[in-house]
Enzyme design. Structure first.
Site, PDB file in Angstrom:
ATOM      1  N   GLU A 266     146.514  26.751 131.589  1.00  0.00           N
ATOM      2  CA  GLU A 266     147.022  26.633 130.227  1.00  0.00           C
ATOM      3  C   GLU A 266     147.896  25.383 130.239  1.00  0.00           C
ATOM      4  O   GLU A 266     148.961  25.360 130.853  1.00  0.00           O
ATOM      5  CB  GLU A 266     147.855  27.868 129.843  1.00  0.00           C
ATOM      6  CG  GLU A 266     147.053  29.154 129.713  1.00  0.00           C
ATOM      7  CD  GLU A 266     146.167  29.198 128.459  1.00  0.00           C
ATOM      8  OE1 GLU A 266     146.552  28.598 127.421  1.00  0.00           O
ATOM      9  OE2 GLU A 266     145.088  29.818 128.527  1.00  0.00           O
TER      10      GLU A 266
ATOM     11  N   ASP B 164     136.328  26.735 123.848  1.00  0.00           N
ATOM     12  CA  ASP B 164     137.775  26.732 123.913  1.00  0.00           C
ATOM     13  C   ASP B 164     138.124  25.865 125.135  1.00  0.00           C
ATOM     14  O   ASP B 164     137.273  25.646 126.005  1.00  0.00           O
ATOM     15  CB  ASP B 164     138.261  28.175 124.096  1.00  0.00           C
ATOM     16  CG  ASP B 164     139.707  28.244 124.517  1.00  0.00           C
ATOM     17  OD1 ASP B 164     140.544  27.634 123.831  1.00  0.00           O
ATOM     18  OD2 ASP B 164     139.995  28.879 125.561  1.00  0.00           O
TER      19      ASP B 164
ATOM     20  N   SER C 278     140.094  23.643 120.263  1.00  0.00           N
ATOM     21  CA  SER C 278     141.197  24.115 121.095  1.00  0.00           C
ATOM     22  C   SER C 278     142.496  24.275 120.333  1.00  0.00           C
ATOM     23  O   SER C 278     142.859  23.433 119.501  1.00  0.00           O
ATOM     24  CB  SER C 278     141.396  23.112 122.248  1.00  0.00           C
ATOM     25  OG  SER C 278     142.630  23.348 122.881  1.00  0.00           O
ATOM     26  N   GLY C 279     143.200  25.328 120.658  1.00  0.00           N
ATOM     27  CA  GLY C 279     144.552  25.512 120.155  1.00  0.00           C
ATOM     28  C   GLY C 279     145.559  24.767 121.028  1.00  0.00           C
ATOM     29  O   GLY C 279     146.758  24.887 120.844  1.00  0.00           O
TER      30      GLY C 279
ATOM     31  N   ASP D  32     141.681  25.652 127.087  1.00  0.00           N
ATOM     32  CA  ASP D  32     142.564  26.227 128.111  1.00  0.00           C
ATOM     33  C   ASP D  32     142.050  27.586 128.608  1.00  0.00           C
ATOM     34  O   ASP D  32     141.711  28.462 127.808  1.00  0.00           O
ATOM     35  CB  ASP D  32     143.979  26.390 127.549  1.00  0.00           C
ATOM     36  CG  ASP D  32     144.599  25.045 127.199  1.00  0.00           C
ATOM     37  OD1 ASP D  32     145.482  24.598 127.917  1.00  0.00           O
ATOM     38  OD2 ASP D  32     144.145  24.435 126.199  1.00  0.00           O
TER      39      ASP D  32
ATOM     40  N   ARG E 213     156.702  27.333 121.218  1.00  0.00           N
ATOM     41  CA  ARG E 213     156.493  26.772 122.553  1.00  0.00           C
ATOM     42  C   ARG E 213     156.621  25.254 122.555  1.00  0.00           C
ATOM     43  O   ARG E 213     157.234  24.660 123.436  1.00  0.00           O
ATOM     44  CB  ARG E 213     155.119  27.197 123.093  1.00  0.00           C
ATOM     45  CG  ARG E 213     155.102  28.634 123.546  1.00  0.00           C
ATOM     46  CD  ARG E 213     153.740  29.079 123.976  1.00  0.00           C
ATOM     47  NE  ARG E 213     152.831  29.202 122.841  1.00  0.00           N
ATOM     48  CZ  ARG E 213     151.535  29.409 122.951  1.00  0.00           C
ATOM     49  NH1 ARG E 213     150.982  29.467 124.128  1.00  0.00           N
ATOM     50  NH2 ARG E 213     150.793  29.532 121.873  1.00  0.00           N
TER      51      ARG E 213
END
Ligand code: MG
Length: 403
Positions: free
Chosen positions: A204, A195, A283-284, A197, A240
Site C-alpha cells: 500500500e 486496482d 486506483s484510489g 495497491d 491519511r
C-alpha cells in the site's frame, strides 16, 4: 435400416489413427455424428459416434475397424446406440453451459473429488476436462501454477448454494475455484482494469509514504479500517494524506523503484498487450506511482489521485476529484464506452472494498488476494496463485502463451 454405433479406440498414441479408422468408415459412407479425443500422457482415447446408412453392412464396418485397430495395436469397443436415446441426447443441446476452473499450486485427487461431487450435487454434468497449465514438474515450487478446467452443462437451481459450497471448499483446501457461464464473452474480453495497491503491487503506497514521513502507525490504522469497509473511503483518504504534509518530493521516486510487483503481473500484462487487450489502472492511490507502473509494465490508462506538491514538498492535500469506489466503476464504464465494447468484455481486478463497485459491473470481476468481506461479495476470487492466473479464467492455456 440405418444404424448408430459408438466406436471407442484406446492405446498408445501414434500418428494417423483417426485417418486410418475414418478411411474404413468412409468405405461404408458413414456419417460422423460426434467425435472427440483425449491424449493423457501419450495414451490416446478416441471416440466416434457414426451413422451407417441404410443398405450398408454395419457388421463389415465393425469387423474392418476391429482388424485395423489390431494392426495399430489399439483396443476397440463398439456400442450400438438406439435412435431414441440419440434424439434425447440431441435435445439436451439447449442446456446452459458452465465453466468451472480449479486453480492451485498442485492439483490433488482430494480437490478433484470434492469439486466434482459438488458439481454433480448441484446438477452439473461434466462433458470435458482439460488441463490448462503446462506439464507439471514432480516438485512444485512456491510459484508453480496448476489449473484444470471443467466444462459442464445443466440447470443450476441454487446458484448461491453452489457458490457457497465452492467457497467453503476453496478455503478448506487452499485452492481457488471459478464458476462462470460459458458464453461468447469469455474469450472475447477486450479491457482489463486493475486496482493498484495490493493488486498490481504487493504494497500500500500510502503506508510506505507514511513510514517515510514518520507517521506510519497512524496511517496504517486508518488504511486497514478503510479496507475493511468500516470507514468512508474519501474521508479516510483525506485524513491519511493530511498526515503526509511536509514529505519531501524526492522520497517518492525511491519508493516507486522499491515497489514489489505482484507475482504474475508482468507475465499477465505482457500477454494481454501481445493479444491486443487494453489495460488500465483505476486506483484510489496516487497518479505518481500509477504512471511509474504504467511505463514499467506497459499499461494503457491510469486514473488515480493527484498528490499536491508545492516547492518540492507534499502539502497534505489532493487536487481534483478523489477516485473512490463509485468513481472506479464510473471510469470503467467510460473506458468501455471509449473502447466501444460492452461491460461484459471488461475484466476488473482488485482487493479492496472500494473495488467492489467496479468488480460488480465488469463481465469478469475478480477479487484478488482479497479480504474475506470482499471475496464474499465478488463473483470470482483468486487468492492462491499470482495475477497471471486470470489468463486461465479467460480460457487461455499455458502452452498458448510463450511465457
Ligand atoms: Mg487495493
Amino acid at each position: 435400416m440405418r444404424e448408430l454405433i459408438l466406436i471407442t479406440l484406446f492405446g498408445s498414441d501414434k500418428p494417423s489413427v483417426t485417418s486410418a479408422i475414418s478411411e474404413i468408415l468412409s468405405a461404408s459412407k458413414a456419417n460422423i455424428l460426434d467425435i472427440g479425443q483425449a491424449v493423457i500422457h501419450e495414451n490416446l482415447s478416441l471416440g466416434m459416434l457414426i451413422e451407417v446408412p441404410d443398405g450398408e453392412d454395419s457388421s463389415a464396418v465393425v469387423k474392418n475397424v476391429l482388424y485395423r485397430a489390431h494392426e495399430l495395436q489399439m483396443q476397440a469397443r463398439f456400442q450400438p446406440i438406439d435412435e431414441k436415446s440419440y434424439d434425447e441426447w440431441v435435445s439436451l443441446q439447449g442446456k446452459p453451459r458452465h465453466i468451472v476452473t480449479l486453480l492451485a499450486r498442485q492439483i490433488t485427487a482430494q480437490q478433484i473429488s470434492a469439486l466434482t461431487r459438488i458439481m454433480s450435487d448441484y446438477g452439473l454434468n461434466i462433458d470435458n476436462i482439460s488441463r490448462l497449465s503446462g506439464r507439471v514438474p514432480l516438485e512444485p515450487t512456491s510459484t508453480s501454477r496448476a489449473c484444470v478446467e471443467f466444462s459442464a452443462r445443466g440447470y443450476v437451481e441454487d446458484v448461491s448454494g453452489l457458490r457457497a459450497a465452492f467457497a467453503d471448499l476453496a478455503s478448506g483446501l487452499d485452492v481457488d475455484i471459478a464458476f462462470q457461464e460459458d458464453n461468447m464473452y469469455r474469450r472475447t474480453r477486450r479491457l482489463v482494469c486493475f486496482d493498484m495497491d495490493s493488486t498490481l503491487i504487493e504494497a500500500e503506497v500510502i503506508d510506505e509514504l507514511a513510514k517515510a514521513a514518520g507517521v506510519g502507525d497512524e496511517v496504517i490504522a486508518i488504511t486497514e479500517a478503510a479496507m475493511r469497509g468500516e470507514l468512508d473511503f474519501q474521508e479516510s483518504f483525506r485524513r491519511r494524506v493530511s498526515l503526509l504534509k511536509g514529505l519531501d518530493e524526492n522520497v517518492l521516486a525511491g519508493i516507486a523503484e522499491q515497489l514489489p510487483i505482484t507475482e504474475g503481473a508482468e507475465r499477465l500484462i505482457a500477454t494481454l498487450r501481445r493479444l491486443g487487450y487494453k489495460t488500465a489502472i483505476l486506483s484510489g492511490g496516487f497518479n505518481y506511482f500509477g504512471r511509474y507502473l504504467q511505463s514499467r509494465l506497459g499499461i494503457d490508462y491510469v486514473y488515480a489521485n493527484e498528490l499536491d506538491i508545492v516547492d518540492g514538498k507534499v502539502t497534505g492535500e489532493v487536487t481534483g476529484r478523489i477516485v473512490d469506489g463509485e468513481r472506479k466503476a464510473e471510469l470503467l464504464r467510460e473506458l468501455a464506452a471509449k473502447e466501444m465494447i460492452s461491460l461484459e468484455q471488461v475484466v476488473a481486478v482488485g482487493d479492496g472494498a472500494n473495488d467492489l463497485p467496479m468488480l460488480s459491473i465488469a463481465g469478469l470481476g475478480i477479487a484478488f488476494r482479497a479480504k474475506p468481506l470482499v471475496r464474499a461479495e465478488a463473483k470470482q476470487a483468486i487468492s492462491h496463485l499470482g495475477l497471471d492466473a486470470i489468463l486461465y479464467l479467460m480460457g487461455f492455456r499455458d502452452r498458448e502463451i510463450a511465457h
